[in-house]
Enzyme design. Structure first.
Site, PDB file in Angstrom:
ATOM      1  N   HIS A  94     -33.830 -12.509  -3.593  1.00  0.00           N
ATOM      2  CA  HIS A  94     -32.902 -13.609  -4.031  1.00  0.00           C
ATOM      3  C   HIS A  94     -32.741 -14.686  -3.134  1.00  0.00           C
ATOM      4  O   HIS A  94     -32.072 -15.660  -3.266  1.00  0.00           O
ATOM      5  CB  HIS A  94     -31.520 -12.794  -4.295  1.00  0.00           C
ATOM      6  N   LYS A 129     -21.373 -20.713  -2.082  1.00  0.00           N
ATOM      7  CA  LYS A 129     -20.692 -19.514  -1.563  1.00  0.00           C
ATOM      8  C   LYS A 129     -20.338 -20.057  -0.046  1.00  0.00           C
ATOM      9  O   LYS A 129     -21.209 -20.175   0.670  1.00  0.00           O
ATOM     10  CB  LYS A 129     -21.714 -18.338  -1.418  1.00  0.00           C
ATOM     11  N   ASP A 141     -43.484 -27.740   7.556  1.00  0.00           N
ATOM     12  CA  ASP A 141     -44.173 -27.718   8.803  1.00  0.00           C
ATOM     13  C   ASP A 141     -43.598 -26.906   9.924  1.00  0.00           C
ATOM     14  O   ASP A 141     -43.755 -27.179  11.216  1.00  0.00           O
ATOM     15  CB  ASP A 141     -44.000 -29.234   9.032  1.00  0.00           C
ATOM     16  N   HIS A 153     -22.108 -22.813  -8.050  1.00  0.00           N
ATOM     17  CA  HIS A 153     -22.807 -21.631  -7.885  1.00  0.00           C
ATOM     18  C   HIS A 153     -22.627 -21.767  -6.148  1.00  0.00           C
ATOM     19  O   HIS A 153     -23.418 -20.861  -5.538  1.00  0.00           O
ATOM     20  CB  HIS A 153     -24.233 -21.940  -8.109  1.00  0.00           C
ATOM     21  N   LYS A 160     -33.221 -18.115  -0.889  1.00  0.00           N
ATOM     22  CA  LYS A 160     -33.585 -19.771  -1.404  1.00  0.00           C
ATOM     23  C   LYS A 160     -33.986 -20.373  -0.213  1.00  0.00           C
ATOM     24  O   LYS A 160     -32.981 -20.530   0.603  1.00  0.00           O
ATOM     25  CB  LYS A 160     -32.293 -20.272  -2.009  1.00  0.00           C
ATOM     26  N   ASP A 172     -10.090 -19.790   9.884  1.00  0.00           N
ATOM     27  CA  ASP A 172      -9.454 -20.559  10.919  1.00  0.00           C
ATOM     28  C   ASP A 172     -10.066 -21.895  11.354  1.00  0.00           C
ATOM     29  O   ASP A 172      -9.742 -22.491  12.552  1.00  0.00           O
ATOM     30  CB  ASP A 172      -9.283 -19.723  12.157  1.00  0.00           C
TER      31      ASP A 172
END
Length: 389
Positions: free
Chosen positions: A306, A139, A313, A137, A308, A144
């Site tokens: 979508h 990404k 704190d 999952h 996450k 470079d």
């Protein structure tokens, strides 16, 4: 009768899937120095992303769960194709299930231009259930050795607000520079070797330390749960959770309830509308229980949420690819960035709080559907399927 038979079959399949899980060691990384640019809008993100890809001088590593077989998906792939044809080394790693709709002729054109294309977590006859169920999952993009990208956005029309289902797509993504980029490169090399048995050699670059303390966290097979438990356990005042799926483990749910009883304020930000079947029905009981114990649960309604994130704190933030659900905790291969610089965390928290203002409090009618019988069936199926959603 047929409903009961269907439920029984799903239960058996679910148990089979759960016993097919496996854990493998992931690389561990130290706390590094780097710098980040924070994106919440896909259009703006991919403006920067495409410019950096076009400016690549030597090599590009790209890894996505989903690249859609649509106009924008083809646009990004065409740029990679052009860079490879110009002599730039291009590695492309895409999840076989997540990117299953990609046209074979497009993949062939990429290969002919010199792009090295590999599907991660390919189907295995020896381990059919596990190979279907355990997805990569992640990404990650590295250009470079100097610029890296990590976060929740995939590649396709919907992620730049041109999809058919949702008018606006809300997500969190990081552009990274500094020594932290070296760890992104190492993670890509690890995943490439894990899927090809080929150890690729990427030239090293001299990287600035910069001023933001951060740590790359790669997880699979259950290792993410301990990270989340440690972060939540450290909270003294506030916990802020953003996720499109909210299906915590028993241990995480118990710890969150303990923190609420101890007076810690918890915000949970969740999408008003779902992008997959059964997800709402699976998440709803947990959201209701969190609200019962005093958590502030909000439903984002200005598009699809979508993103996450886990913010503790206002001092530590976790942003990346992992959802707050059982699939990310135990099944998927995920990668998150743990940010330990208060100034950078305040930036992320500012966007999170802005999204809270674009949400409404959880309300009773949200749990219901017009057809009560269908709702009960979906709720039952969602409870059974919750480890897989």
């Amino acid at each position: 009768m047929w409903v009961l038979i269907t439920i029984a079959i799903i239960i058996l399949v679910t148990l089979w899937l759960q016993t097919s899980q496996s854990s493998k060691p992931e690389p561990t990384y130290p706390v590094r120095q780097g710098n980040m640019t924070f994106f919440v809008n896909g259009h703006r993100l991919f403006q920067h992303y495409i410019e950096d890809i076009r400016n690549a001088k030597t090599w590009i590593c790209v890894q996505f769960f989903i690249i859609k077989n649509d106009l924008f998906g083809h646009h990004v792939l065409t740029i990679l194709q052009e860079k490879a044809a110009s002599g730039i080394t291009v590695y492309l790693l895409i999840d076989q299930m997540g990117s299953r709709t990609l046209a074979k002729d497009k993949i062939e054109m990429l290969k002919q231009a010199g792009v090295q294309v590999v599907y991660s977590n390919r189907f295995s006859i020896k381990h059919p259930i596990q190979s279907i169920n355990q997805r990569n999952h992640r990404k990650i993009t590295v250009v470079d050795g100097h610029i890296g990208y990590l976060g929740g956005f995939n590649v396709g029309n919907q992620y730049i607000n041109q999809g058919d289902q949702f008018s606006r797509w809300r997500d969190y993504h990081l552009k990274l520079t500094g020594e932290i980029v070296e760890d992104l490169s190492e993670q890509f090399i690890f995943d490439w070797q894990n899927n090809t048995s080929e150890l690729i050699s990427i030239p090293r670059s001299e990287l600035e330390r910069e001023d933001t303390r951060m740590q790359l966290i790669a997880s699979s097979g259950g290792t993410l749960e301990s990270t989340f438990l440690q972060l939540i356990n450290s909270a003294q005042e506030t916990i802020q959770i953003g996720s499109p799926y909210f299906i915590p483990s028993k241990q995480l749910k118990g710890l969150l309830i303990e923190k609420l009883k101890a007076g810690v304020h918890i915000d949970i930000l969740y999408p008003h509308d779902s992008d997959h079947p059964f997800v709402k029905e699976a998440s709803a009981p947990y959201l209701r229980e969190m609200a019962k114990y005093g958590a502030s649960v909000y439903l984002f309604y200005r598009g699809f949420y979508h993103a996450k994130s886990l913010i503790i704190d206002g001092k530590v933030a976790d942003v990346g690819t992992a959802n707050f659900d059982l699939r990310s905790l135990y099944l998927n291969e995920e990668v998150n960035m743990l940010i330990k610089d208060e100034i950078a965390v305040k930036t992320i928290q500012g966007y999170f709080n802005r999204d809270l203002r674009a949400a409404i409090p959880l309300y009773d009618a949200w749990f219901k559907t017009p057809n009560a019988f269908v709702f009960r069936i979906k709720k039952c199926l969602a409870w059974v399927l919750r480890p897989l959603l």
